[in-house]
Design an enzyme around this catalytic site. Structure first.
Site, mmCIF file in Angstrom:
data_model
loop_
_atom_site.group_PDB
_atom_site.id
_atom_site.type_symbol
_atom_site.label_atom_id
_atom_site.label_comp_id
_atom_site.label_asym_id
_atom_site.label_seq_id
_atom_site.Cartn_x
_atom_site.Cartn_y
_atom_site.Cartn_z
ATOM 1 N N GLU A 263 42.134 54.278 33.217
ATOM 2 C CA GLU A 263 40.723 54.550 33.514
ATOM 3 C C GLU A 263 40.611 55.533 34.669
ATOM 4 O O GLU A 263 41.008 55.231 35.802
ATOM 5 C CB GLU A 263 39.976 53.267 33.868
ATOM 6 N N LYS A 395 44.876 31.227 31.379
ATOM 7 C CA LYS A 395 44.446 32.374 30.565
ATOM 8 C C LYS A 395 43.101 32.145 29.870
ATOM 9 O O LYS A 395 42.857 32.671 28.785
ATOM 10 C CB LYS A 395 45.519 32.735 29.525
ATOM 11 N N ASP A 471 51.746 38.780 34.643
ATOM 12 C CA ASP A 471 51.256 38.490 33.295
ATOM 13 C C ASP A 471 49.839 39.038 33.174
ATOM 14 O O ASP A 471 48.917 38.510 33.801
ATOM 15 C CB ASP A 471 51.258 36.972 33.059
ATOM 16 N N HIS A 569 32.191 59.399 37.288
ATOM 17 C CA HIS A 569 32.925 59.103 36.051
ATOM 18 C C HIS A 569 32.962 60.309 35.120
ATOM 19 O O HIS A 569 33.940 60.516 34.408
ATOM 20 C CB HIS A 569 32.307 57.896 35.344
#
Length: 582
Positions: A263, A395, A471, A569
């Site tokens: 990004e 998670k 992770d 952006h």
């Protein structure tokens, strides 16, 4: 023509020479040939070739081992020792010799019979009945009694993944995988070569699907390092650019923070936040908790029996015994508490333990297994349904992690001076406080957010996690964050803080041992296990994550308050390249 060819060593018999003169010329030629052979090849061919083959493969093996050790230890490849310099010299020397042995004339003379055909590059030279070749010397009008025939080379057919290097043995295995006789997952164990297994699996996949994997890198990854630990059935690896933001001044120390992301504007924005924090005197972090959790689910015949076990586990007199059973599983795993919840006749037991510098999922699971086996003797009617009953919770967005914490719970704060808010962040304190209240607090409440009272904590957490081998799926609970902003010092300065109750990180195990991720941990000074204080490296990494989130929140909210979000952006997150012409 080659110096080893008879036509260049033996003088041509001219028409005016007698038979005796020809015999004399033959004797001279044989004597000259012996001298050349003695100078160029002083050892018998078999012995010299054997010596150079041995030297070549020995130094190649040595250099590969040293290269692999440098990658694992993050040592620069250009830093070489004397033994490595000697090995490189021997490699070059033996390579030149072997290259000459397979066709370069300046290394070894190759004798030819007068009647044999001579091949030079892509032409085939065939002698006539009169086999004598007239040497041309430097004359431009010299004639040659030879016929030259052009040899047409066969065109190579392009195949994806460069299968032109596929050997016959590889081809047999590939056909076996394509036909289904050999399972793809078993290639590493059958071949004993992880990189070759990845190559064969890749080629087989292309043939089965008819799709090319061109562009997905295969070279450059140590496939042995991921075996049984990071990824199964690999066919390559994905490239993610790594940027560095900083320096970050946190608790009086400077850190350069690696961020892996695709990004645009993310690293630049975080870097601006670091700049504002640094100019204001830095940030401060506090570790509130440090404990990984695992919650098995068990079932009884009645709710009363489930409650009996709940009371047993929560009895302080029983905790010491349960802790000793739990702690047998690891040198670093230490049971901290057990929290229970009942749903009918089902009991959920949430174990919390310290895990040293490891993230600790496997460590706590082993300890829980030991306790369940111990409880089975006193509660034989207990039916273990699963080692994980989602009361952990791993998670997944869960209120238990938001309230109780999981992994490392960290608070990070800073006071940004008024002039820094105006000069670096291009806004003012009042606008930031108002935006934070209406966006991060009220807006998130309107959306029914669970732990998402922030602008984009997940952005920074994911980027640091990918760079340091964490992770990435644990970004879900690790991004739980509430961002607070308040005007202080008579409304002139800005107090900003982030509270993150469940940052799950480790500096050993999993993806942290891969070469590139290990290098990023080394950049932060938290690589591996801390030998002086177990768990200190992982705790420091959690603080770095929180400090990075603080900078990211500060910069993004400032961009929104100043109306700069869209423009920034458009500048950093959009490519000007015309992909239609690529």
């Amino acid at each position: 023509m080659d110096v080893g060819r008879r036509s260049s060593l033996k003088p041509a018999a001219t028409k005016g020479k007698t038979m005796a003169e020809d015999q004399y010329d033959d004797q001279i030629f044989k004597a000259d040939k012996k001298v050349v052979d003695a100078v160029v090849n002083p050892l018998p061919m078999g012995i010299s070739n054997g010596v150079f083959f041995t030297v070549f493969f020995s130094v190649v093996y040595f250099l590969l081992i040293r290269w692999r050790e440098k990658i694992r230890s993050s040592t620069p490849l250009h830093v070489v020792t004397m033994s490595e310099m000697a090995a490189i010299f021997l490699f070059v020397a033996s390579f030149i010799y072997l290259l000459g042995f397979f066709g370069m004339s300046f290394v070894q003379a190759t004798p030819y019979d007068e009647e044999e055909e001579l091949e030079v590059d892509e032409t085939e030279i065939v002698r006539k009945e009169d086999t004598r070749v007239t040497p041309c010397g430097a004359a431009l009008d010299c004639d040659s009694d030879v016929v030259v025939k052009q040899v047409v080379k066969k065109e190579l057919v392009f195949v994806p993944t460069d299968t032109s290097v596929v050997t016959e043995k590889d081809e047999e295995v590939i056909q076996s995988v394509v036909s289904g006789k050999t399972p793809s997952y078993s290639l590493e164990s059958k071949l004993g070569d992880c990189k070759r297994a990845a190559f064969i699996r890749r080629v087989a996949l292309e043939r089965i699907t008819g799709k090319s994997l061109d562009g997905l890198p295969l070279e450059g990854l140590d496939y042995e390092s991921i075996l049984g630990q990071c990824c199964e059935m690999p066919v390559g690896y994905v490239q993610i650019p790594v940027g560095v933001a900083g320096p970050m001044l946190l608790d009086g120390k400077e850190f350069s923070v690696p961020m892996a992301t695709t990004e645009g504007c993310l690293v630049a924005s975080t870097n601006r936040g670091f700049k504002a924090i640094y100019a204001s005197g830095g940030a401060t972090s506090i570790l509130l908790k440090d404990g990984m959790t695992r919650a098995p689910v068990v079932r009884f015949g009645t709710a009363r029996r489930a409650a009996d076990l709940k009371f047993f586990l929560e009895e302080p007199l029983n905790f010491e015994t349960l802790a000793s059973v739990f702690n047998k599983s690891s040198r670093f795993g230490r049971l901290q508490k057990i929290q229970c919840a009942i749903a009918g006749k089902n009991l959920y037991m949430r174990f919390t333990c310290s895990t040293g510098d490891a993230m600790g999922m496997n460590m706590v699971s082993k300890g829980v297994q030991n306790v369940l086996e111990y409880l089975q003797s006193d509660f034989p009617d207990m039916d273990v349904i699963g080692i994980s009953g989602n009361y952990c919770s791993d998670k997944k967005p869960a209120a238990v992690n938001w309230i109780e914490g999981r992994g490392k719970s960290v608070v990070c704060e800073a006071i940004i001076k008024e002039d820094i808010v105006k000069k670096v962040l291009k806004t003012n304190v009042a606008a930031l406080v108002e935006l934070n209240m209406l966006k991060n607090l009220t807006g998130s409440a309107m959306a029914g957010a669970l732990g998402g009272f922030n602008a984009h904590a997940s952005n920074i957490v994911s980027a640091v996690y990918l760079a340091t081998g964490q992770d990435p799926a644990q970004n879900i609970e690790s991004s739980h964050c509430i961002t607070m902003m308040e005007a202080v010092n008579d409304g002139k300065d800005l107090h900003v803080s982030v509270t993150m109750p469940s940052i799950e990180v480790g500096t050993v195990g999993g993806g942290t041992q891969l070469a590139s991720q290990s290098a990023c941990l080394n950049l932060l000074g938290v690589k591996g296990a801390n030998r002086e204080a177990a768990g200190e490296n992982a705790r420091q990494l959690a603080k770095v994550v929180a400090g990075s989130v603080l900078a990211g929140e500060l910069s993004l909210l400032s961009a929104i308050a100043a109306g700069q979000l869209v423009n920034s952006h458009m500048k950093y997150n959009r490519s000007n390249k015309d992909v239609t012409k690529a």
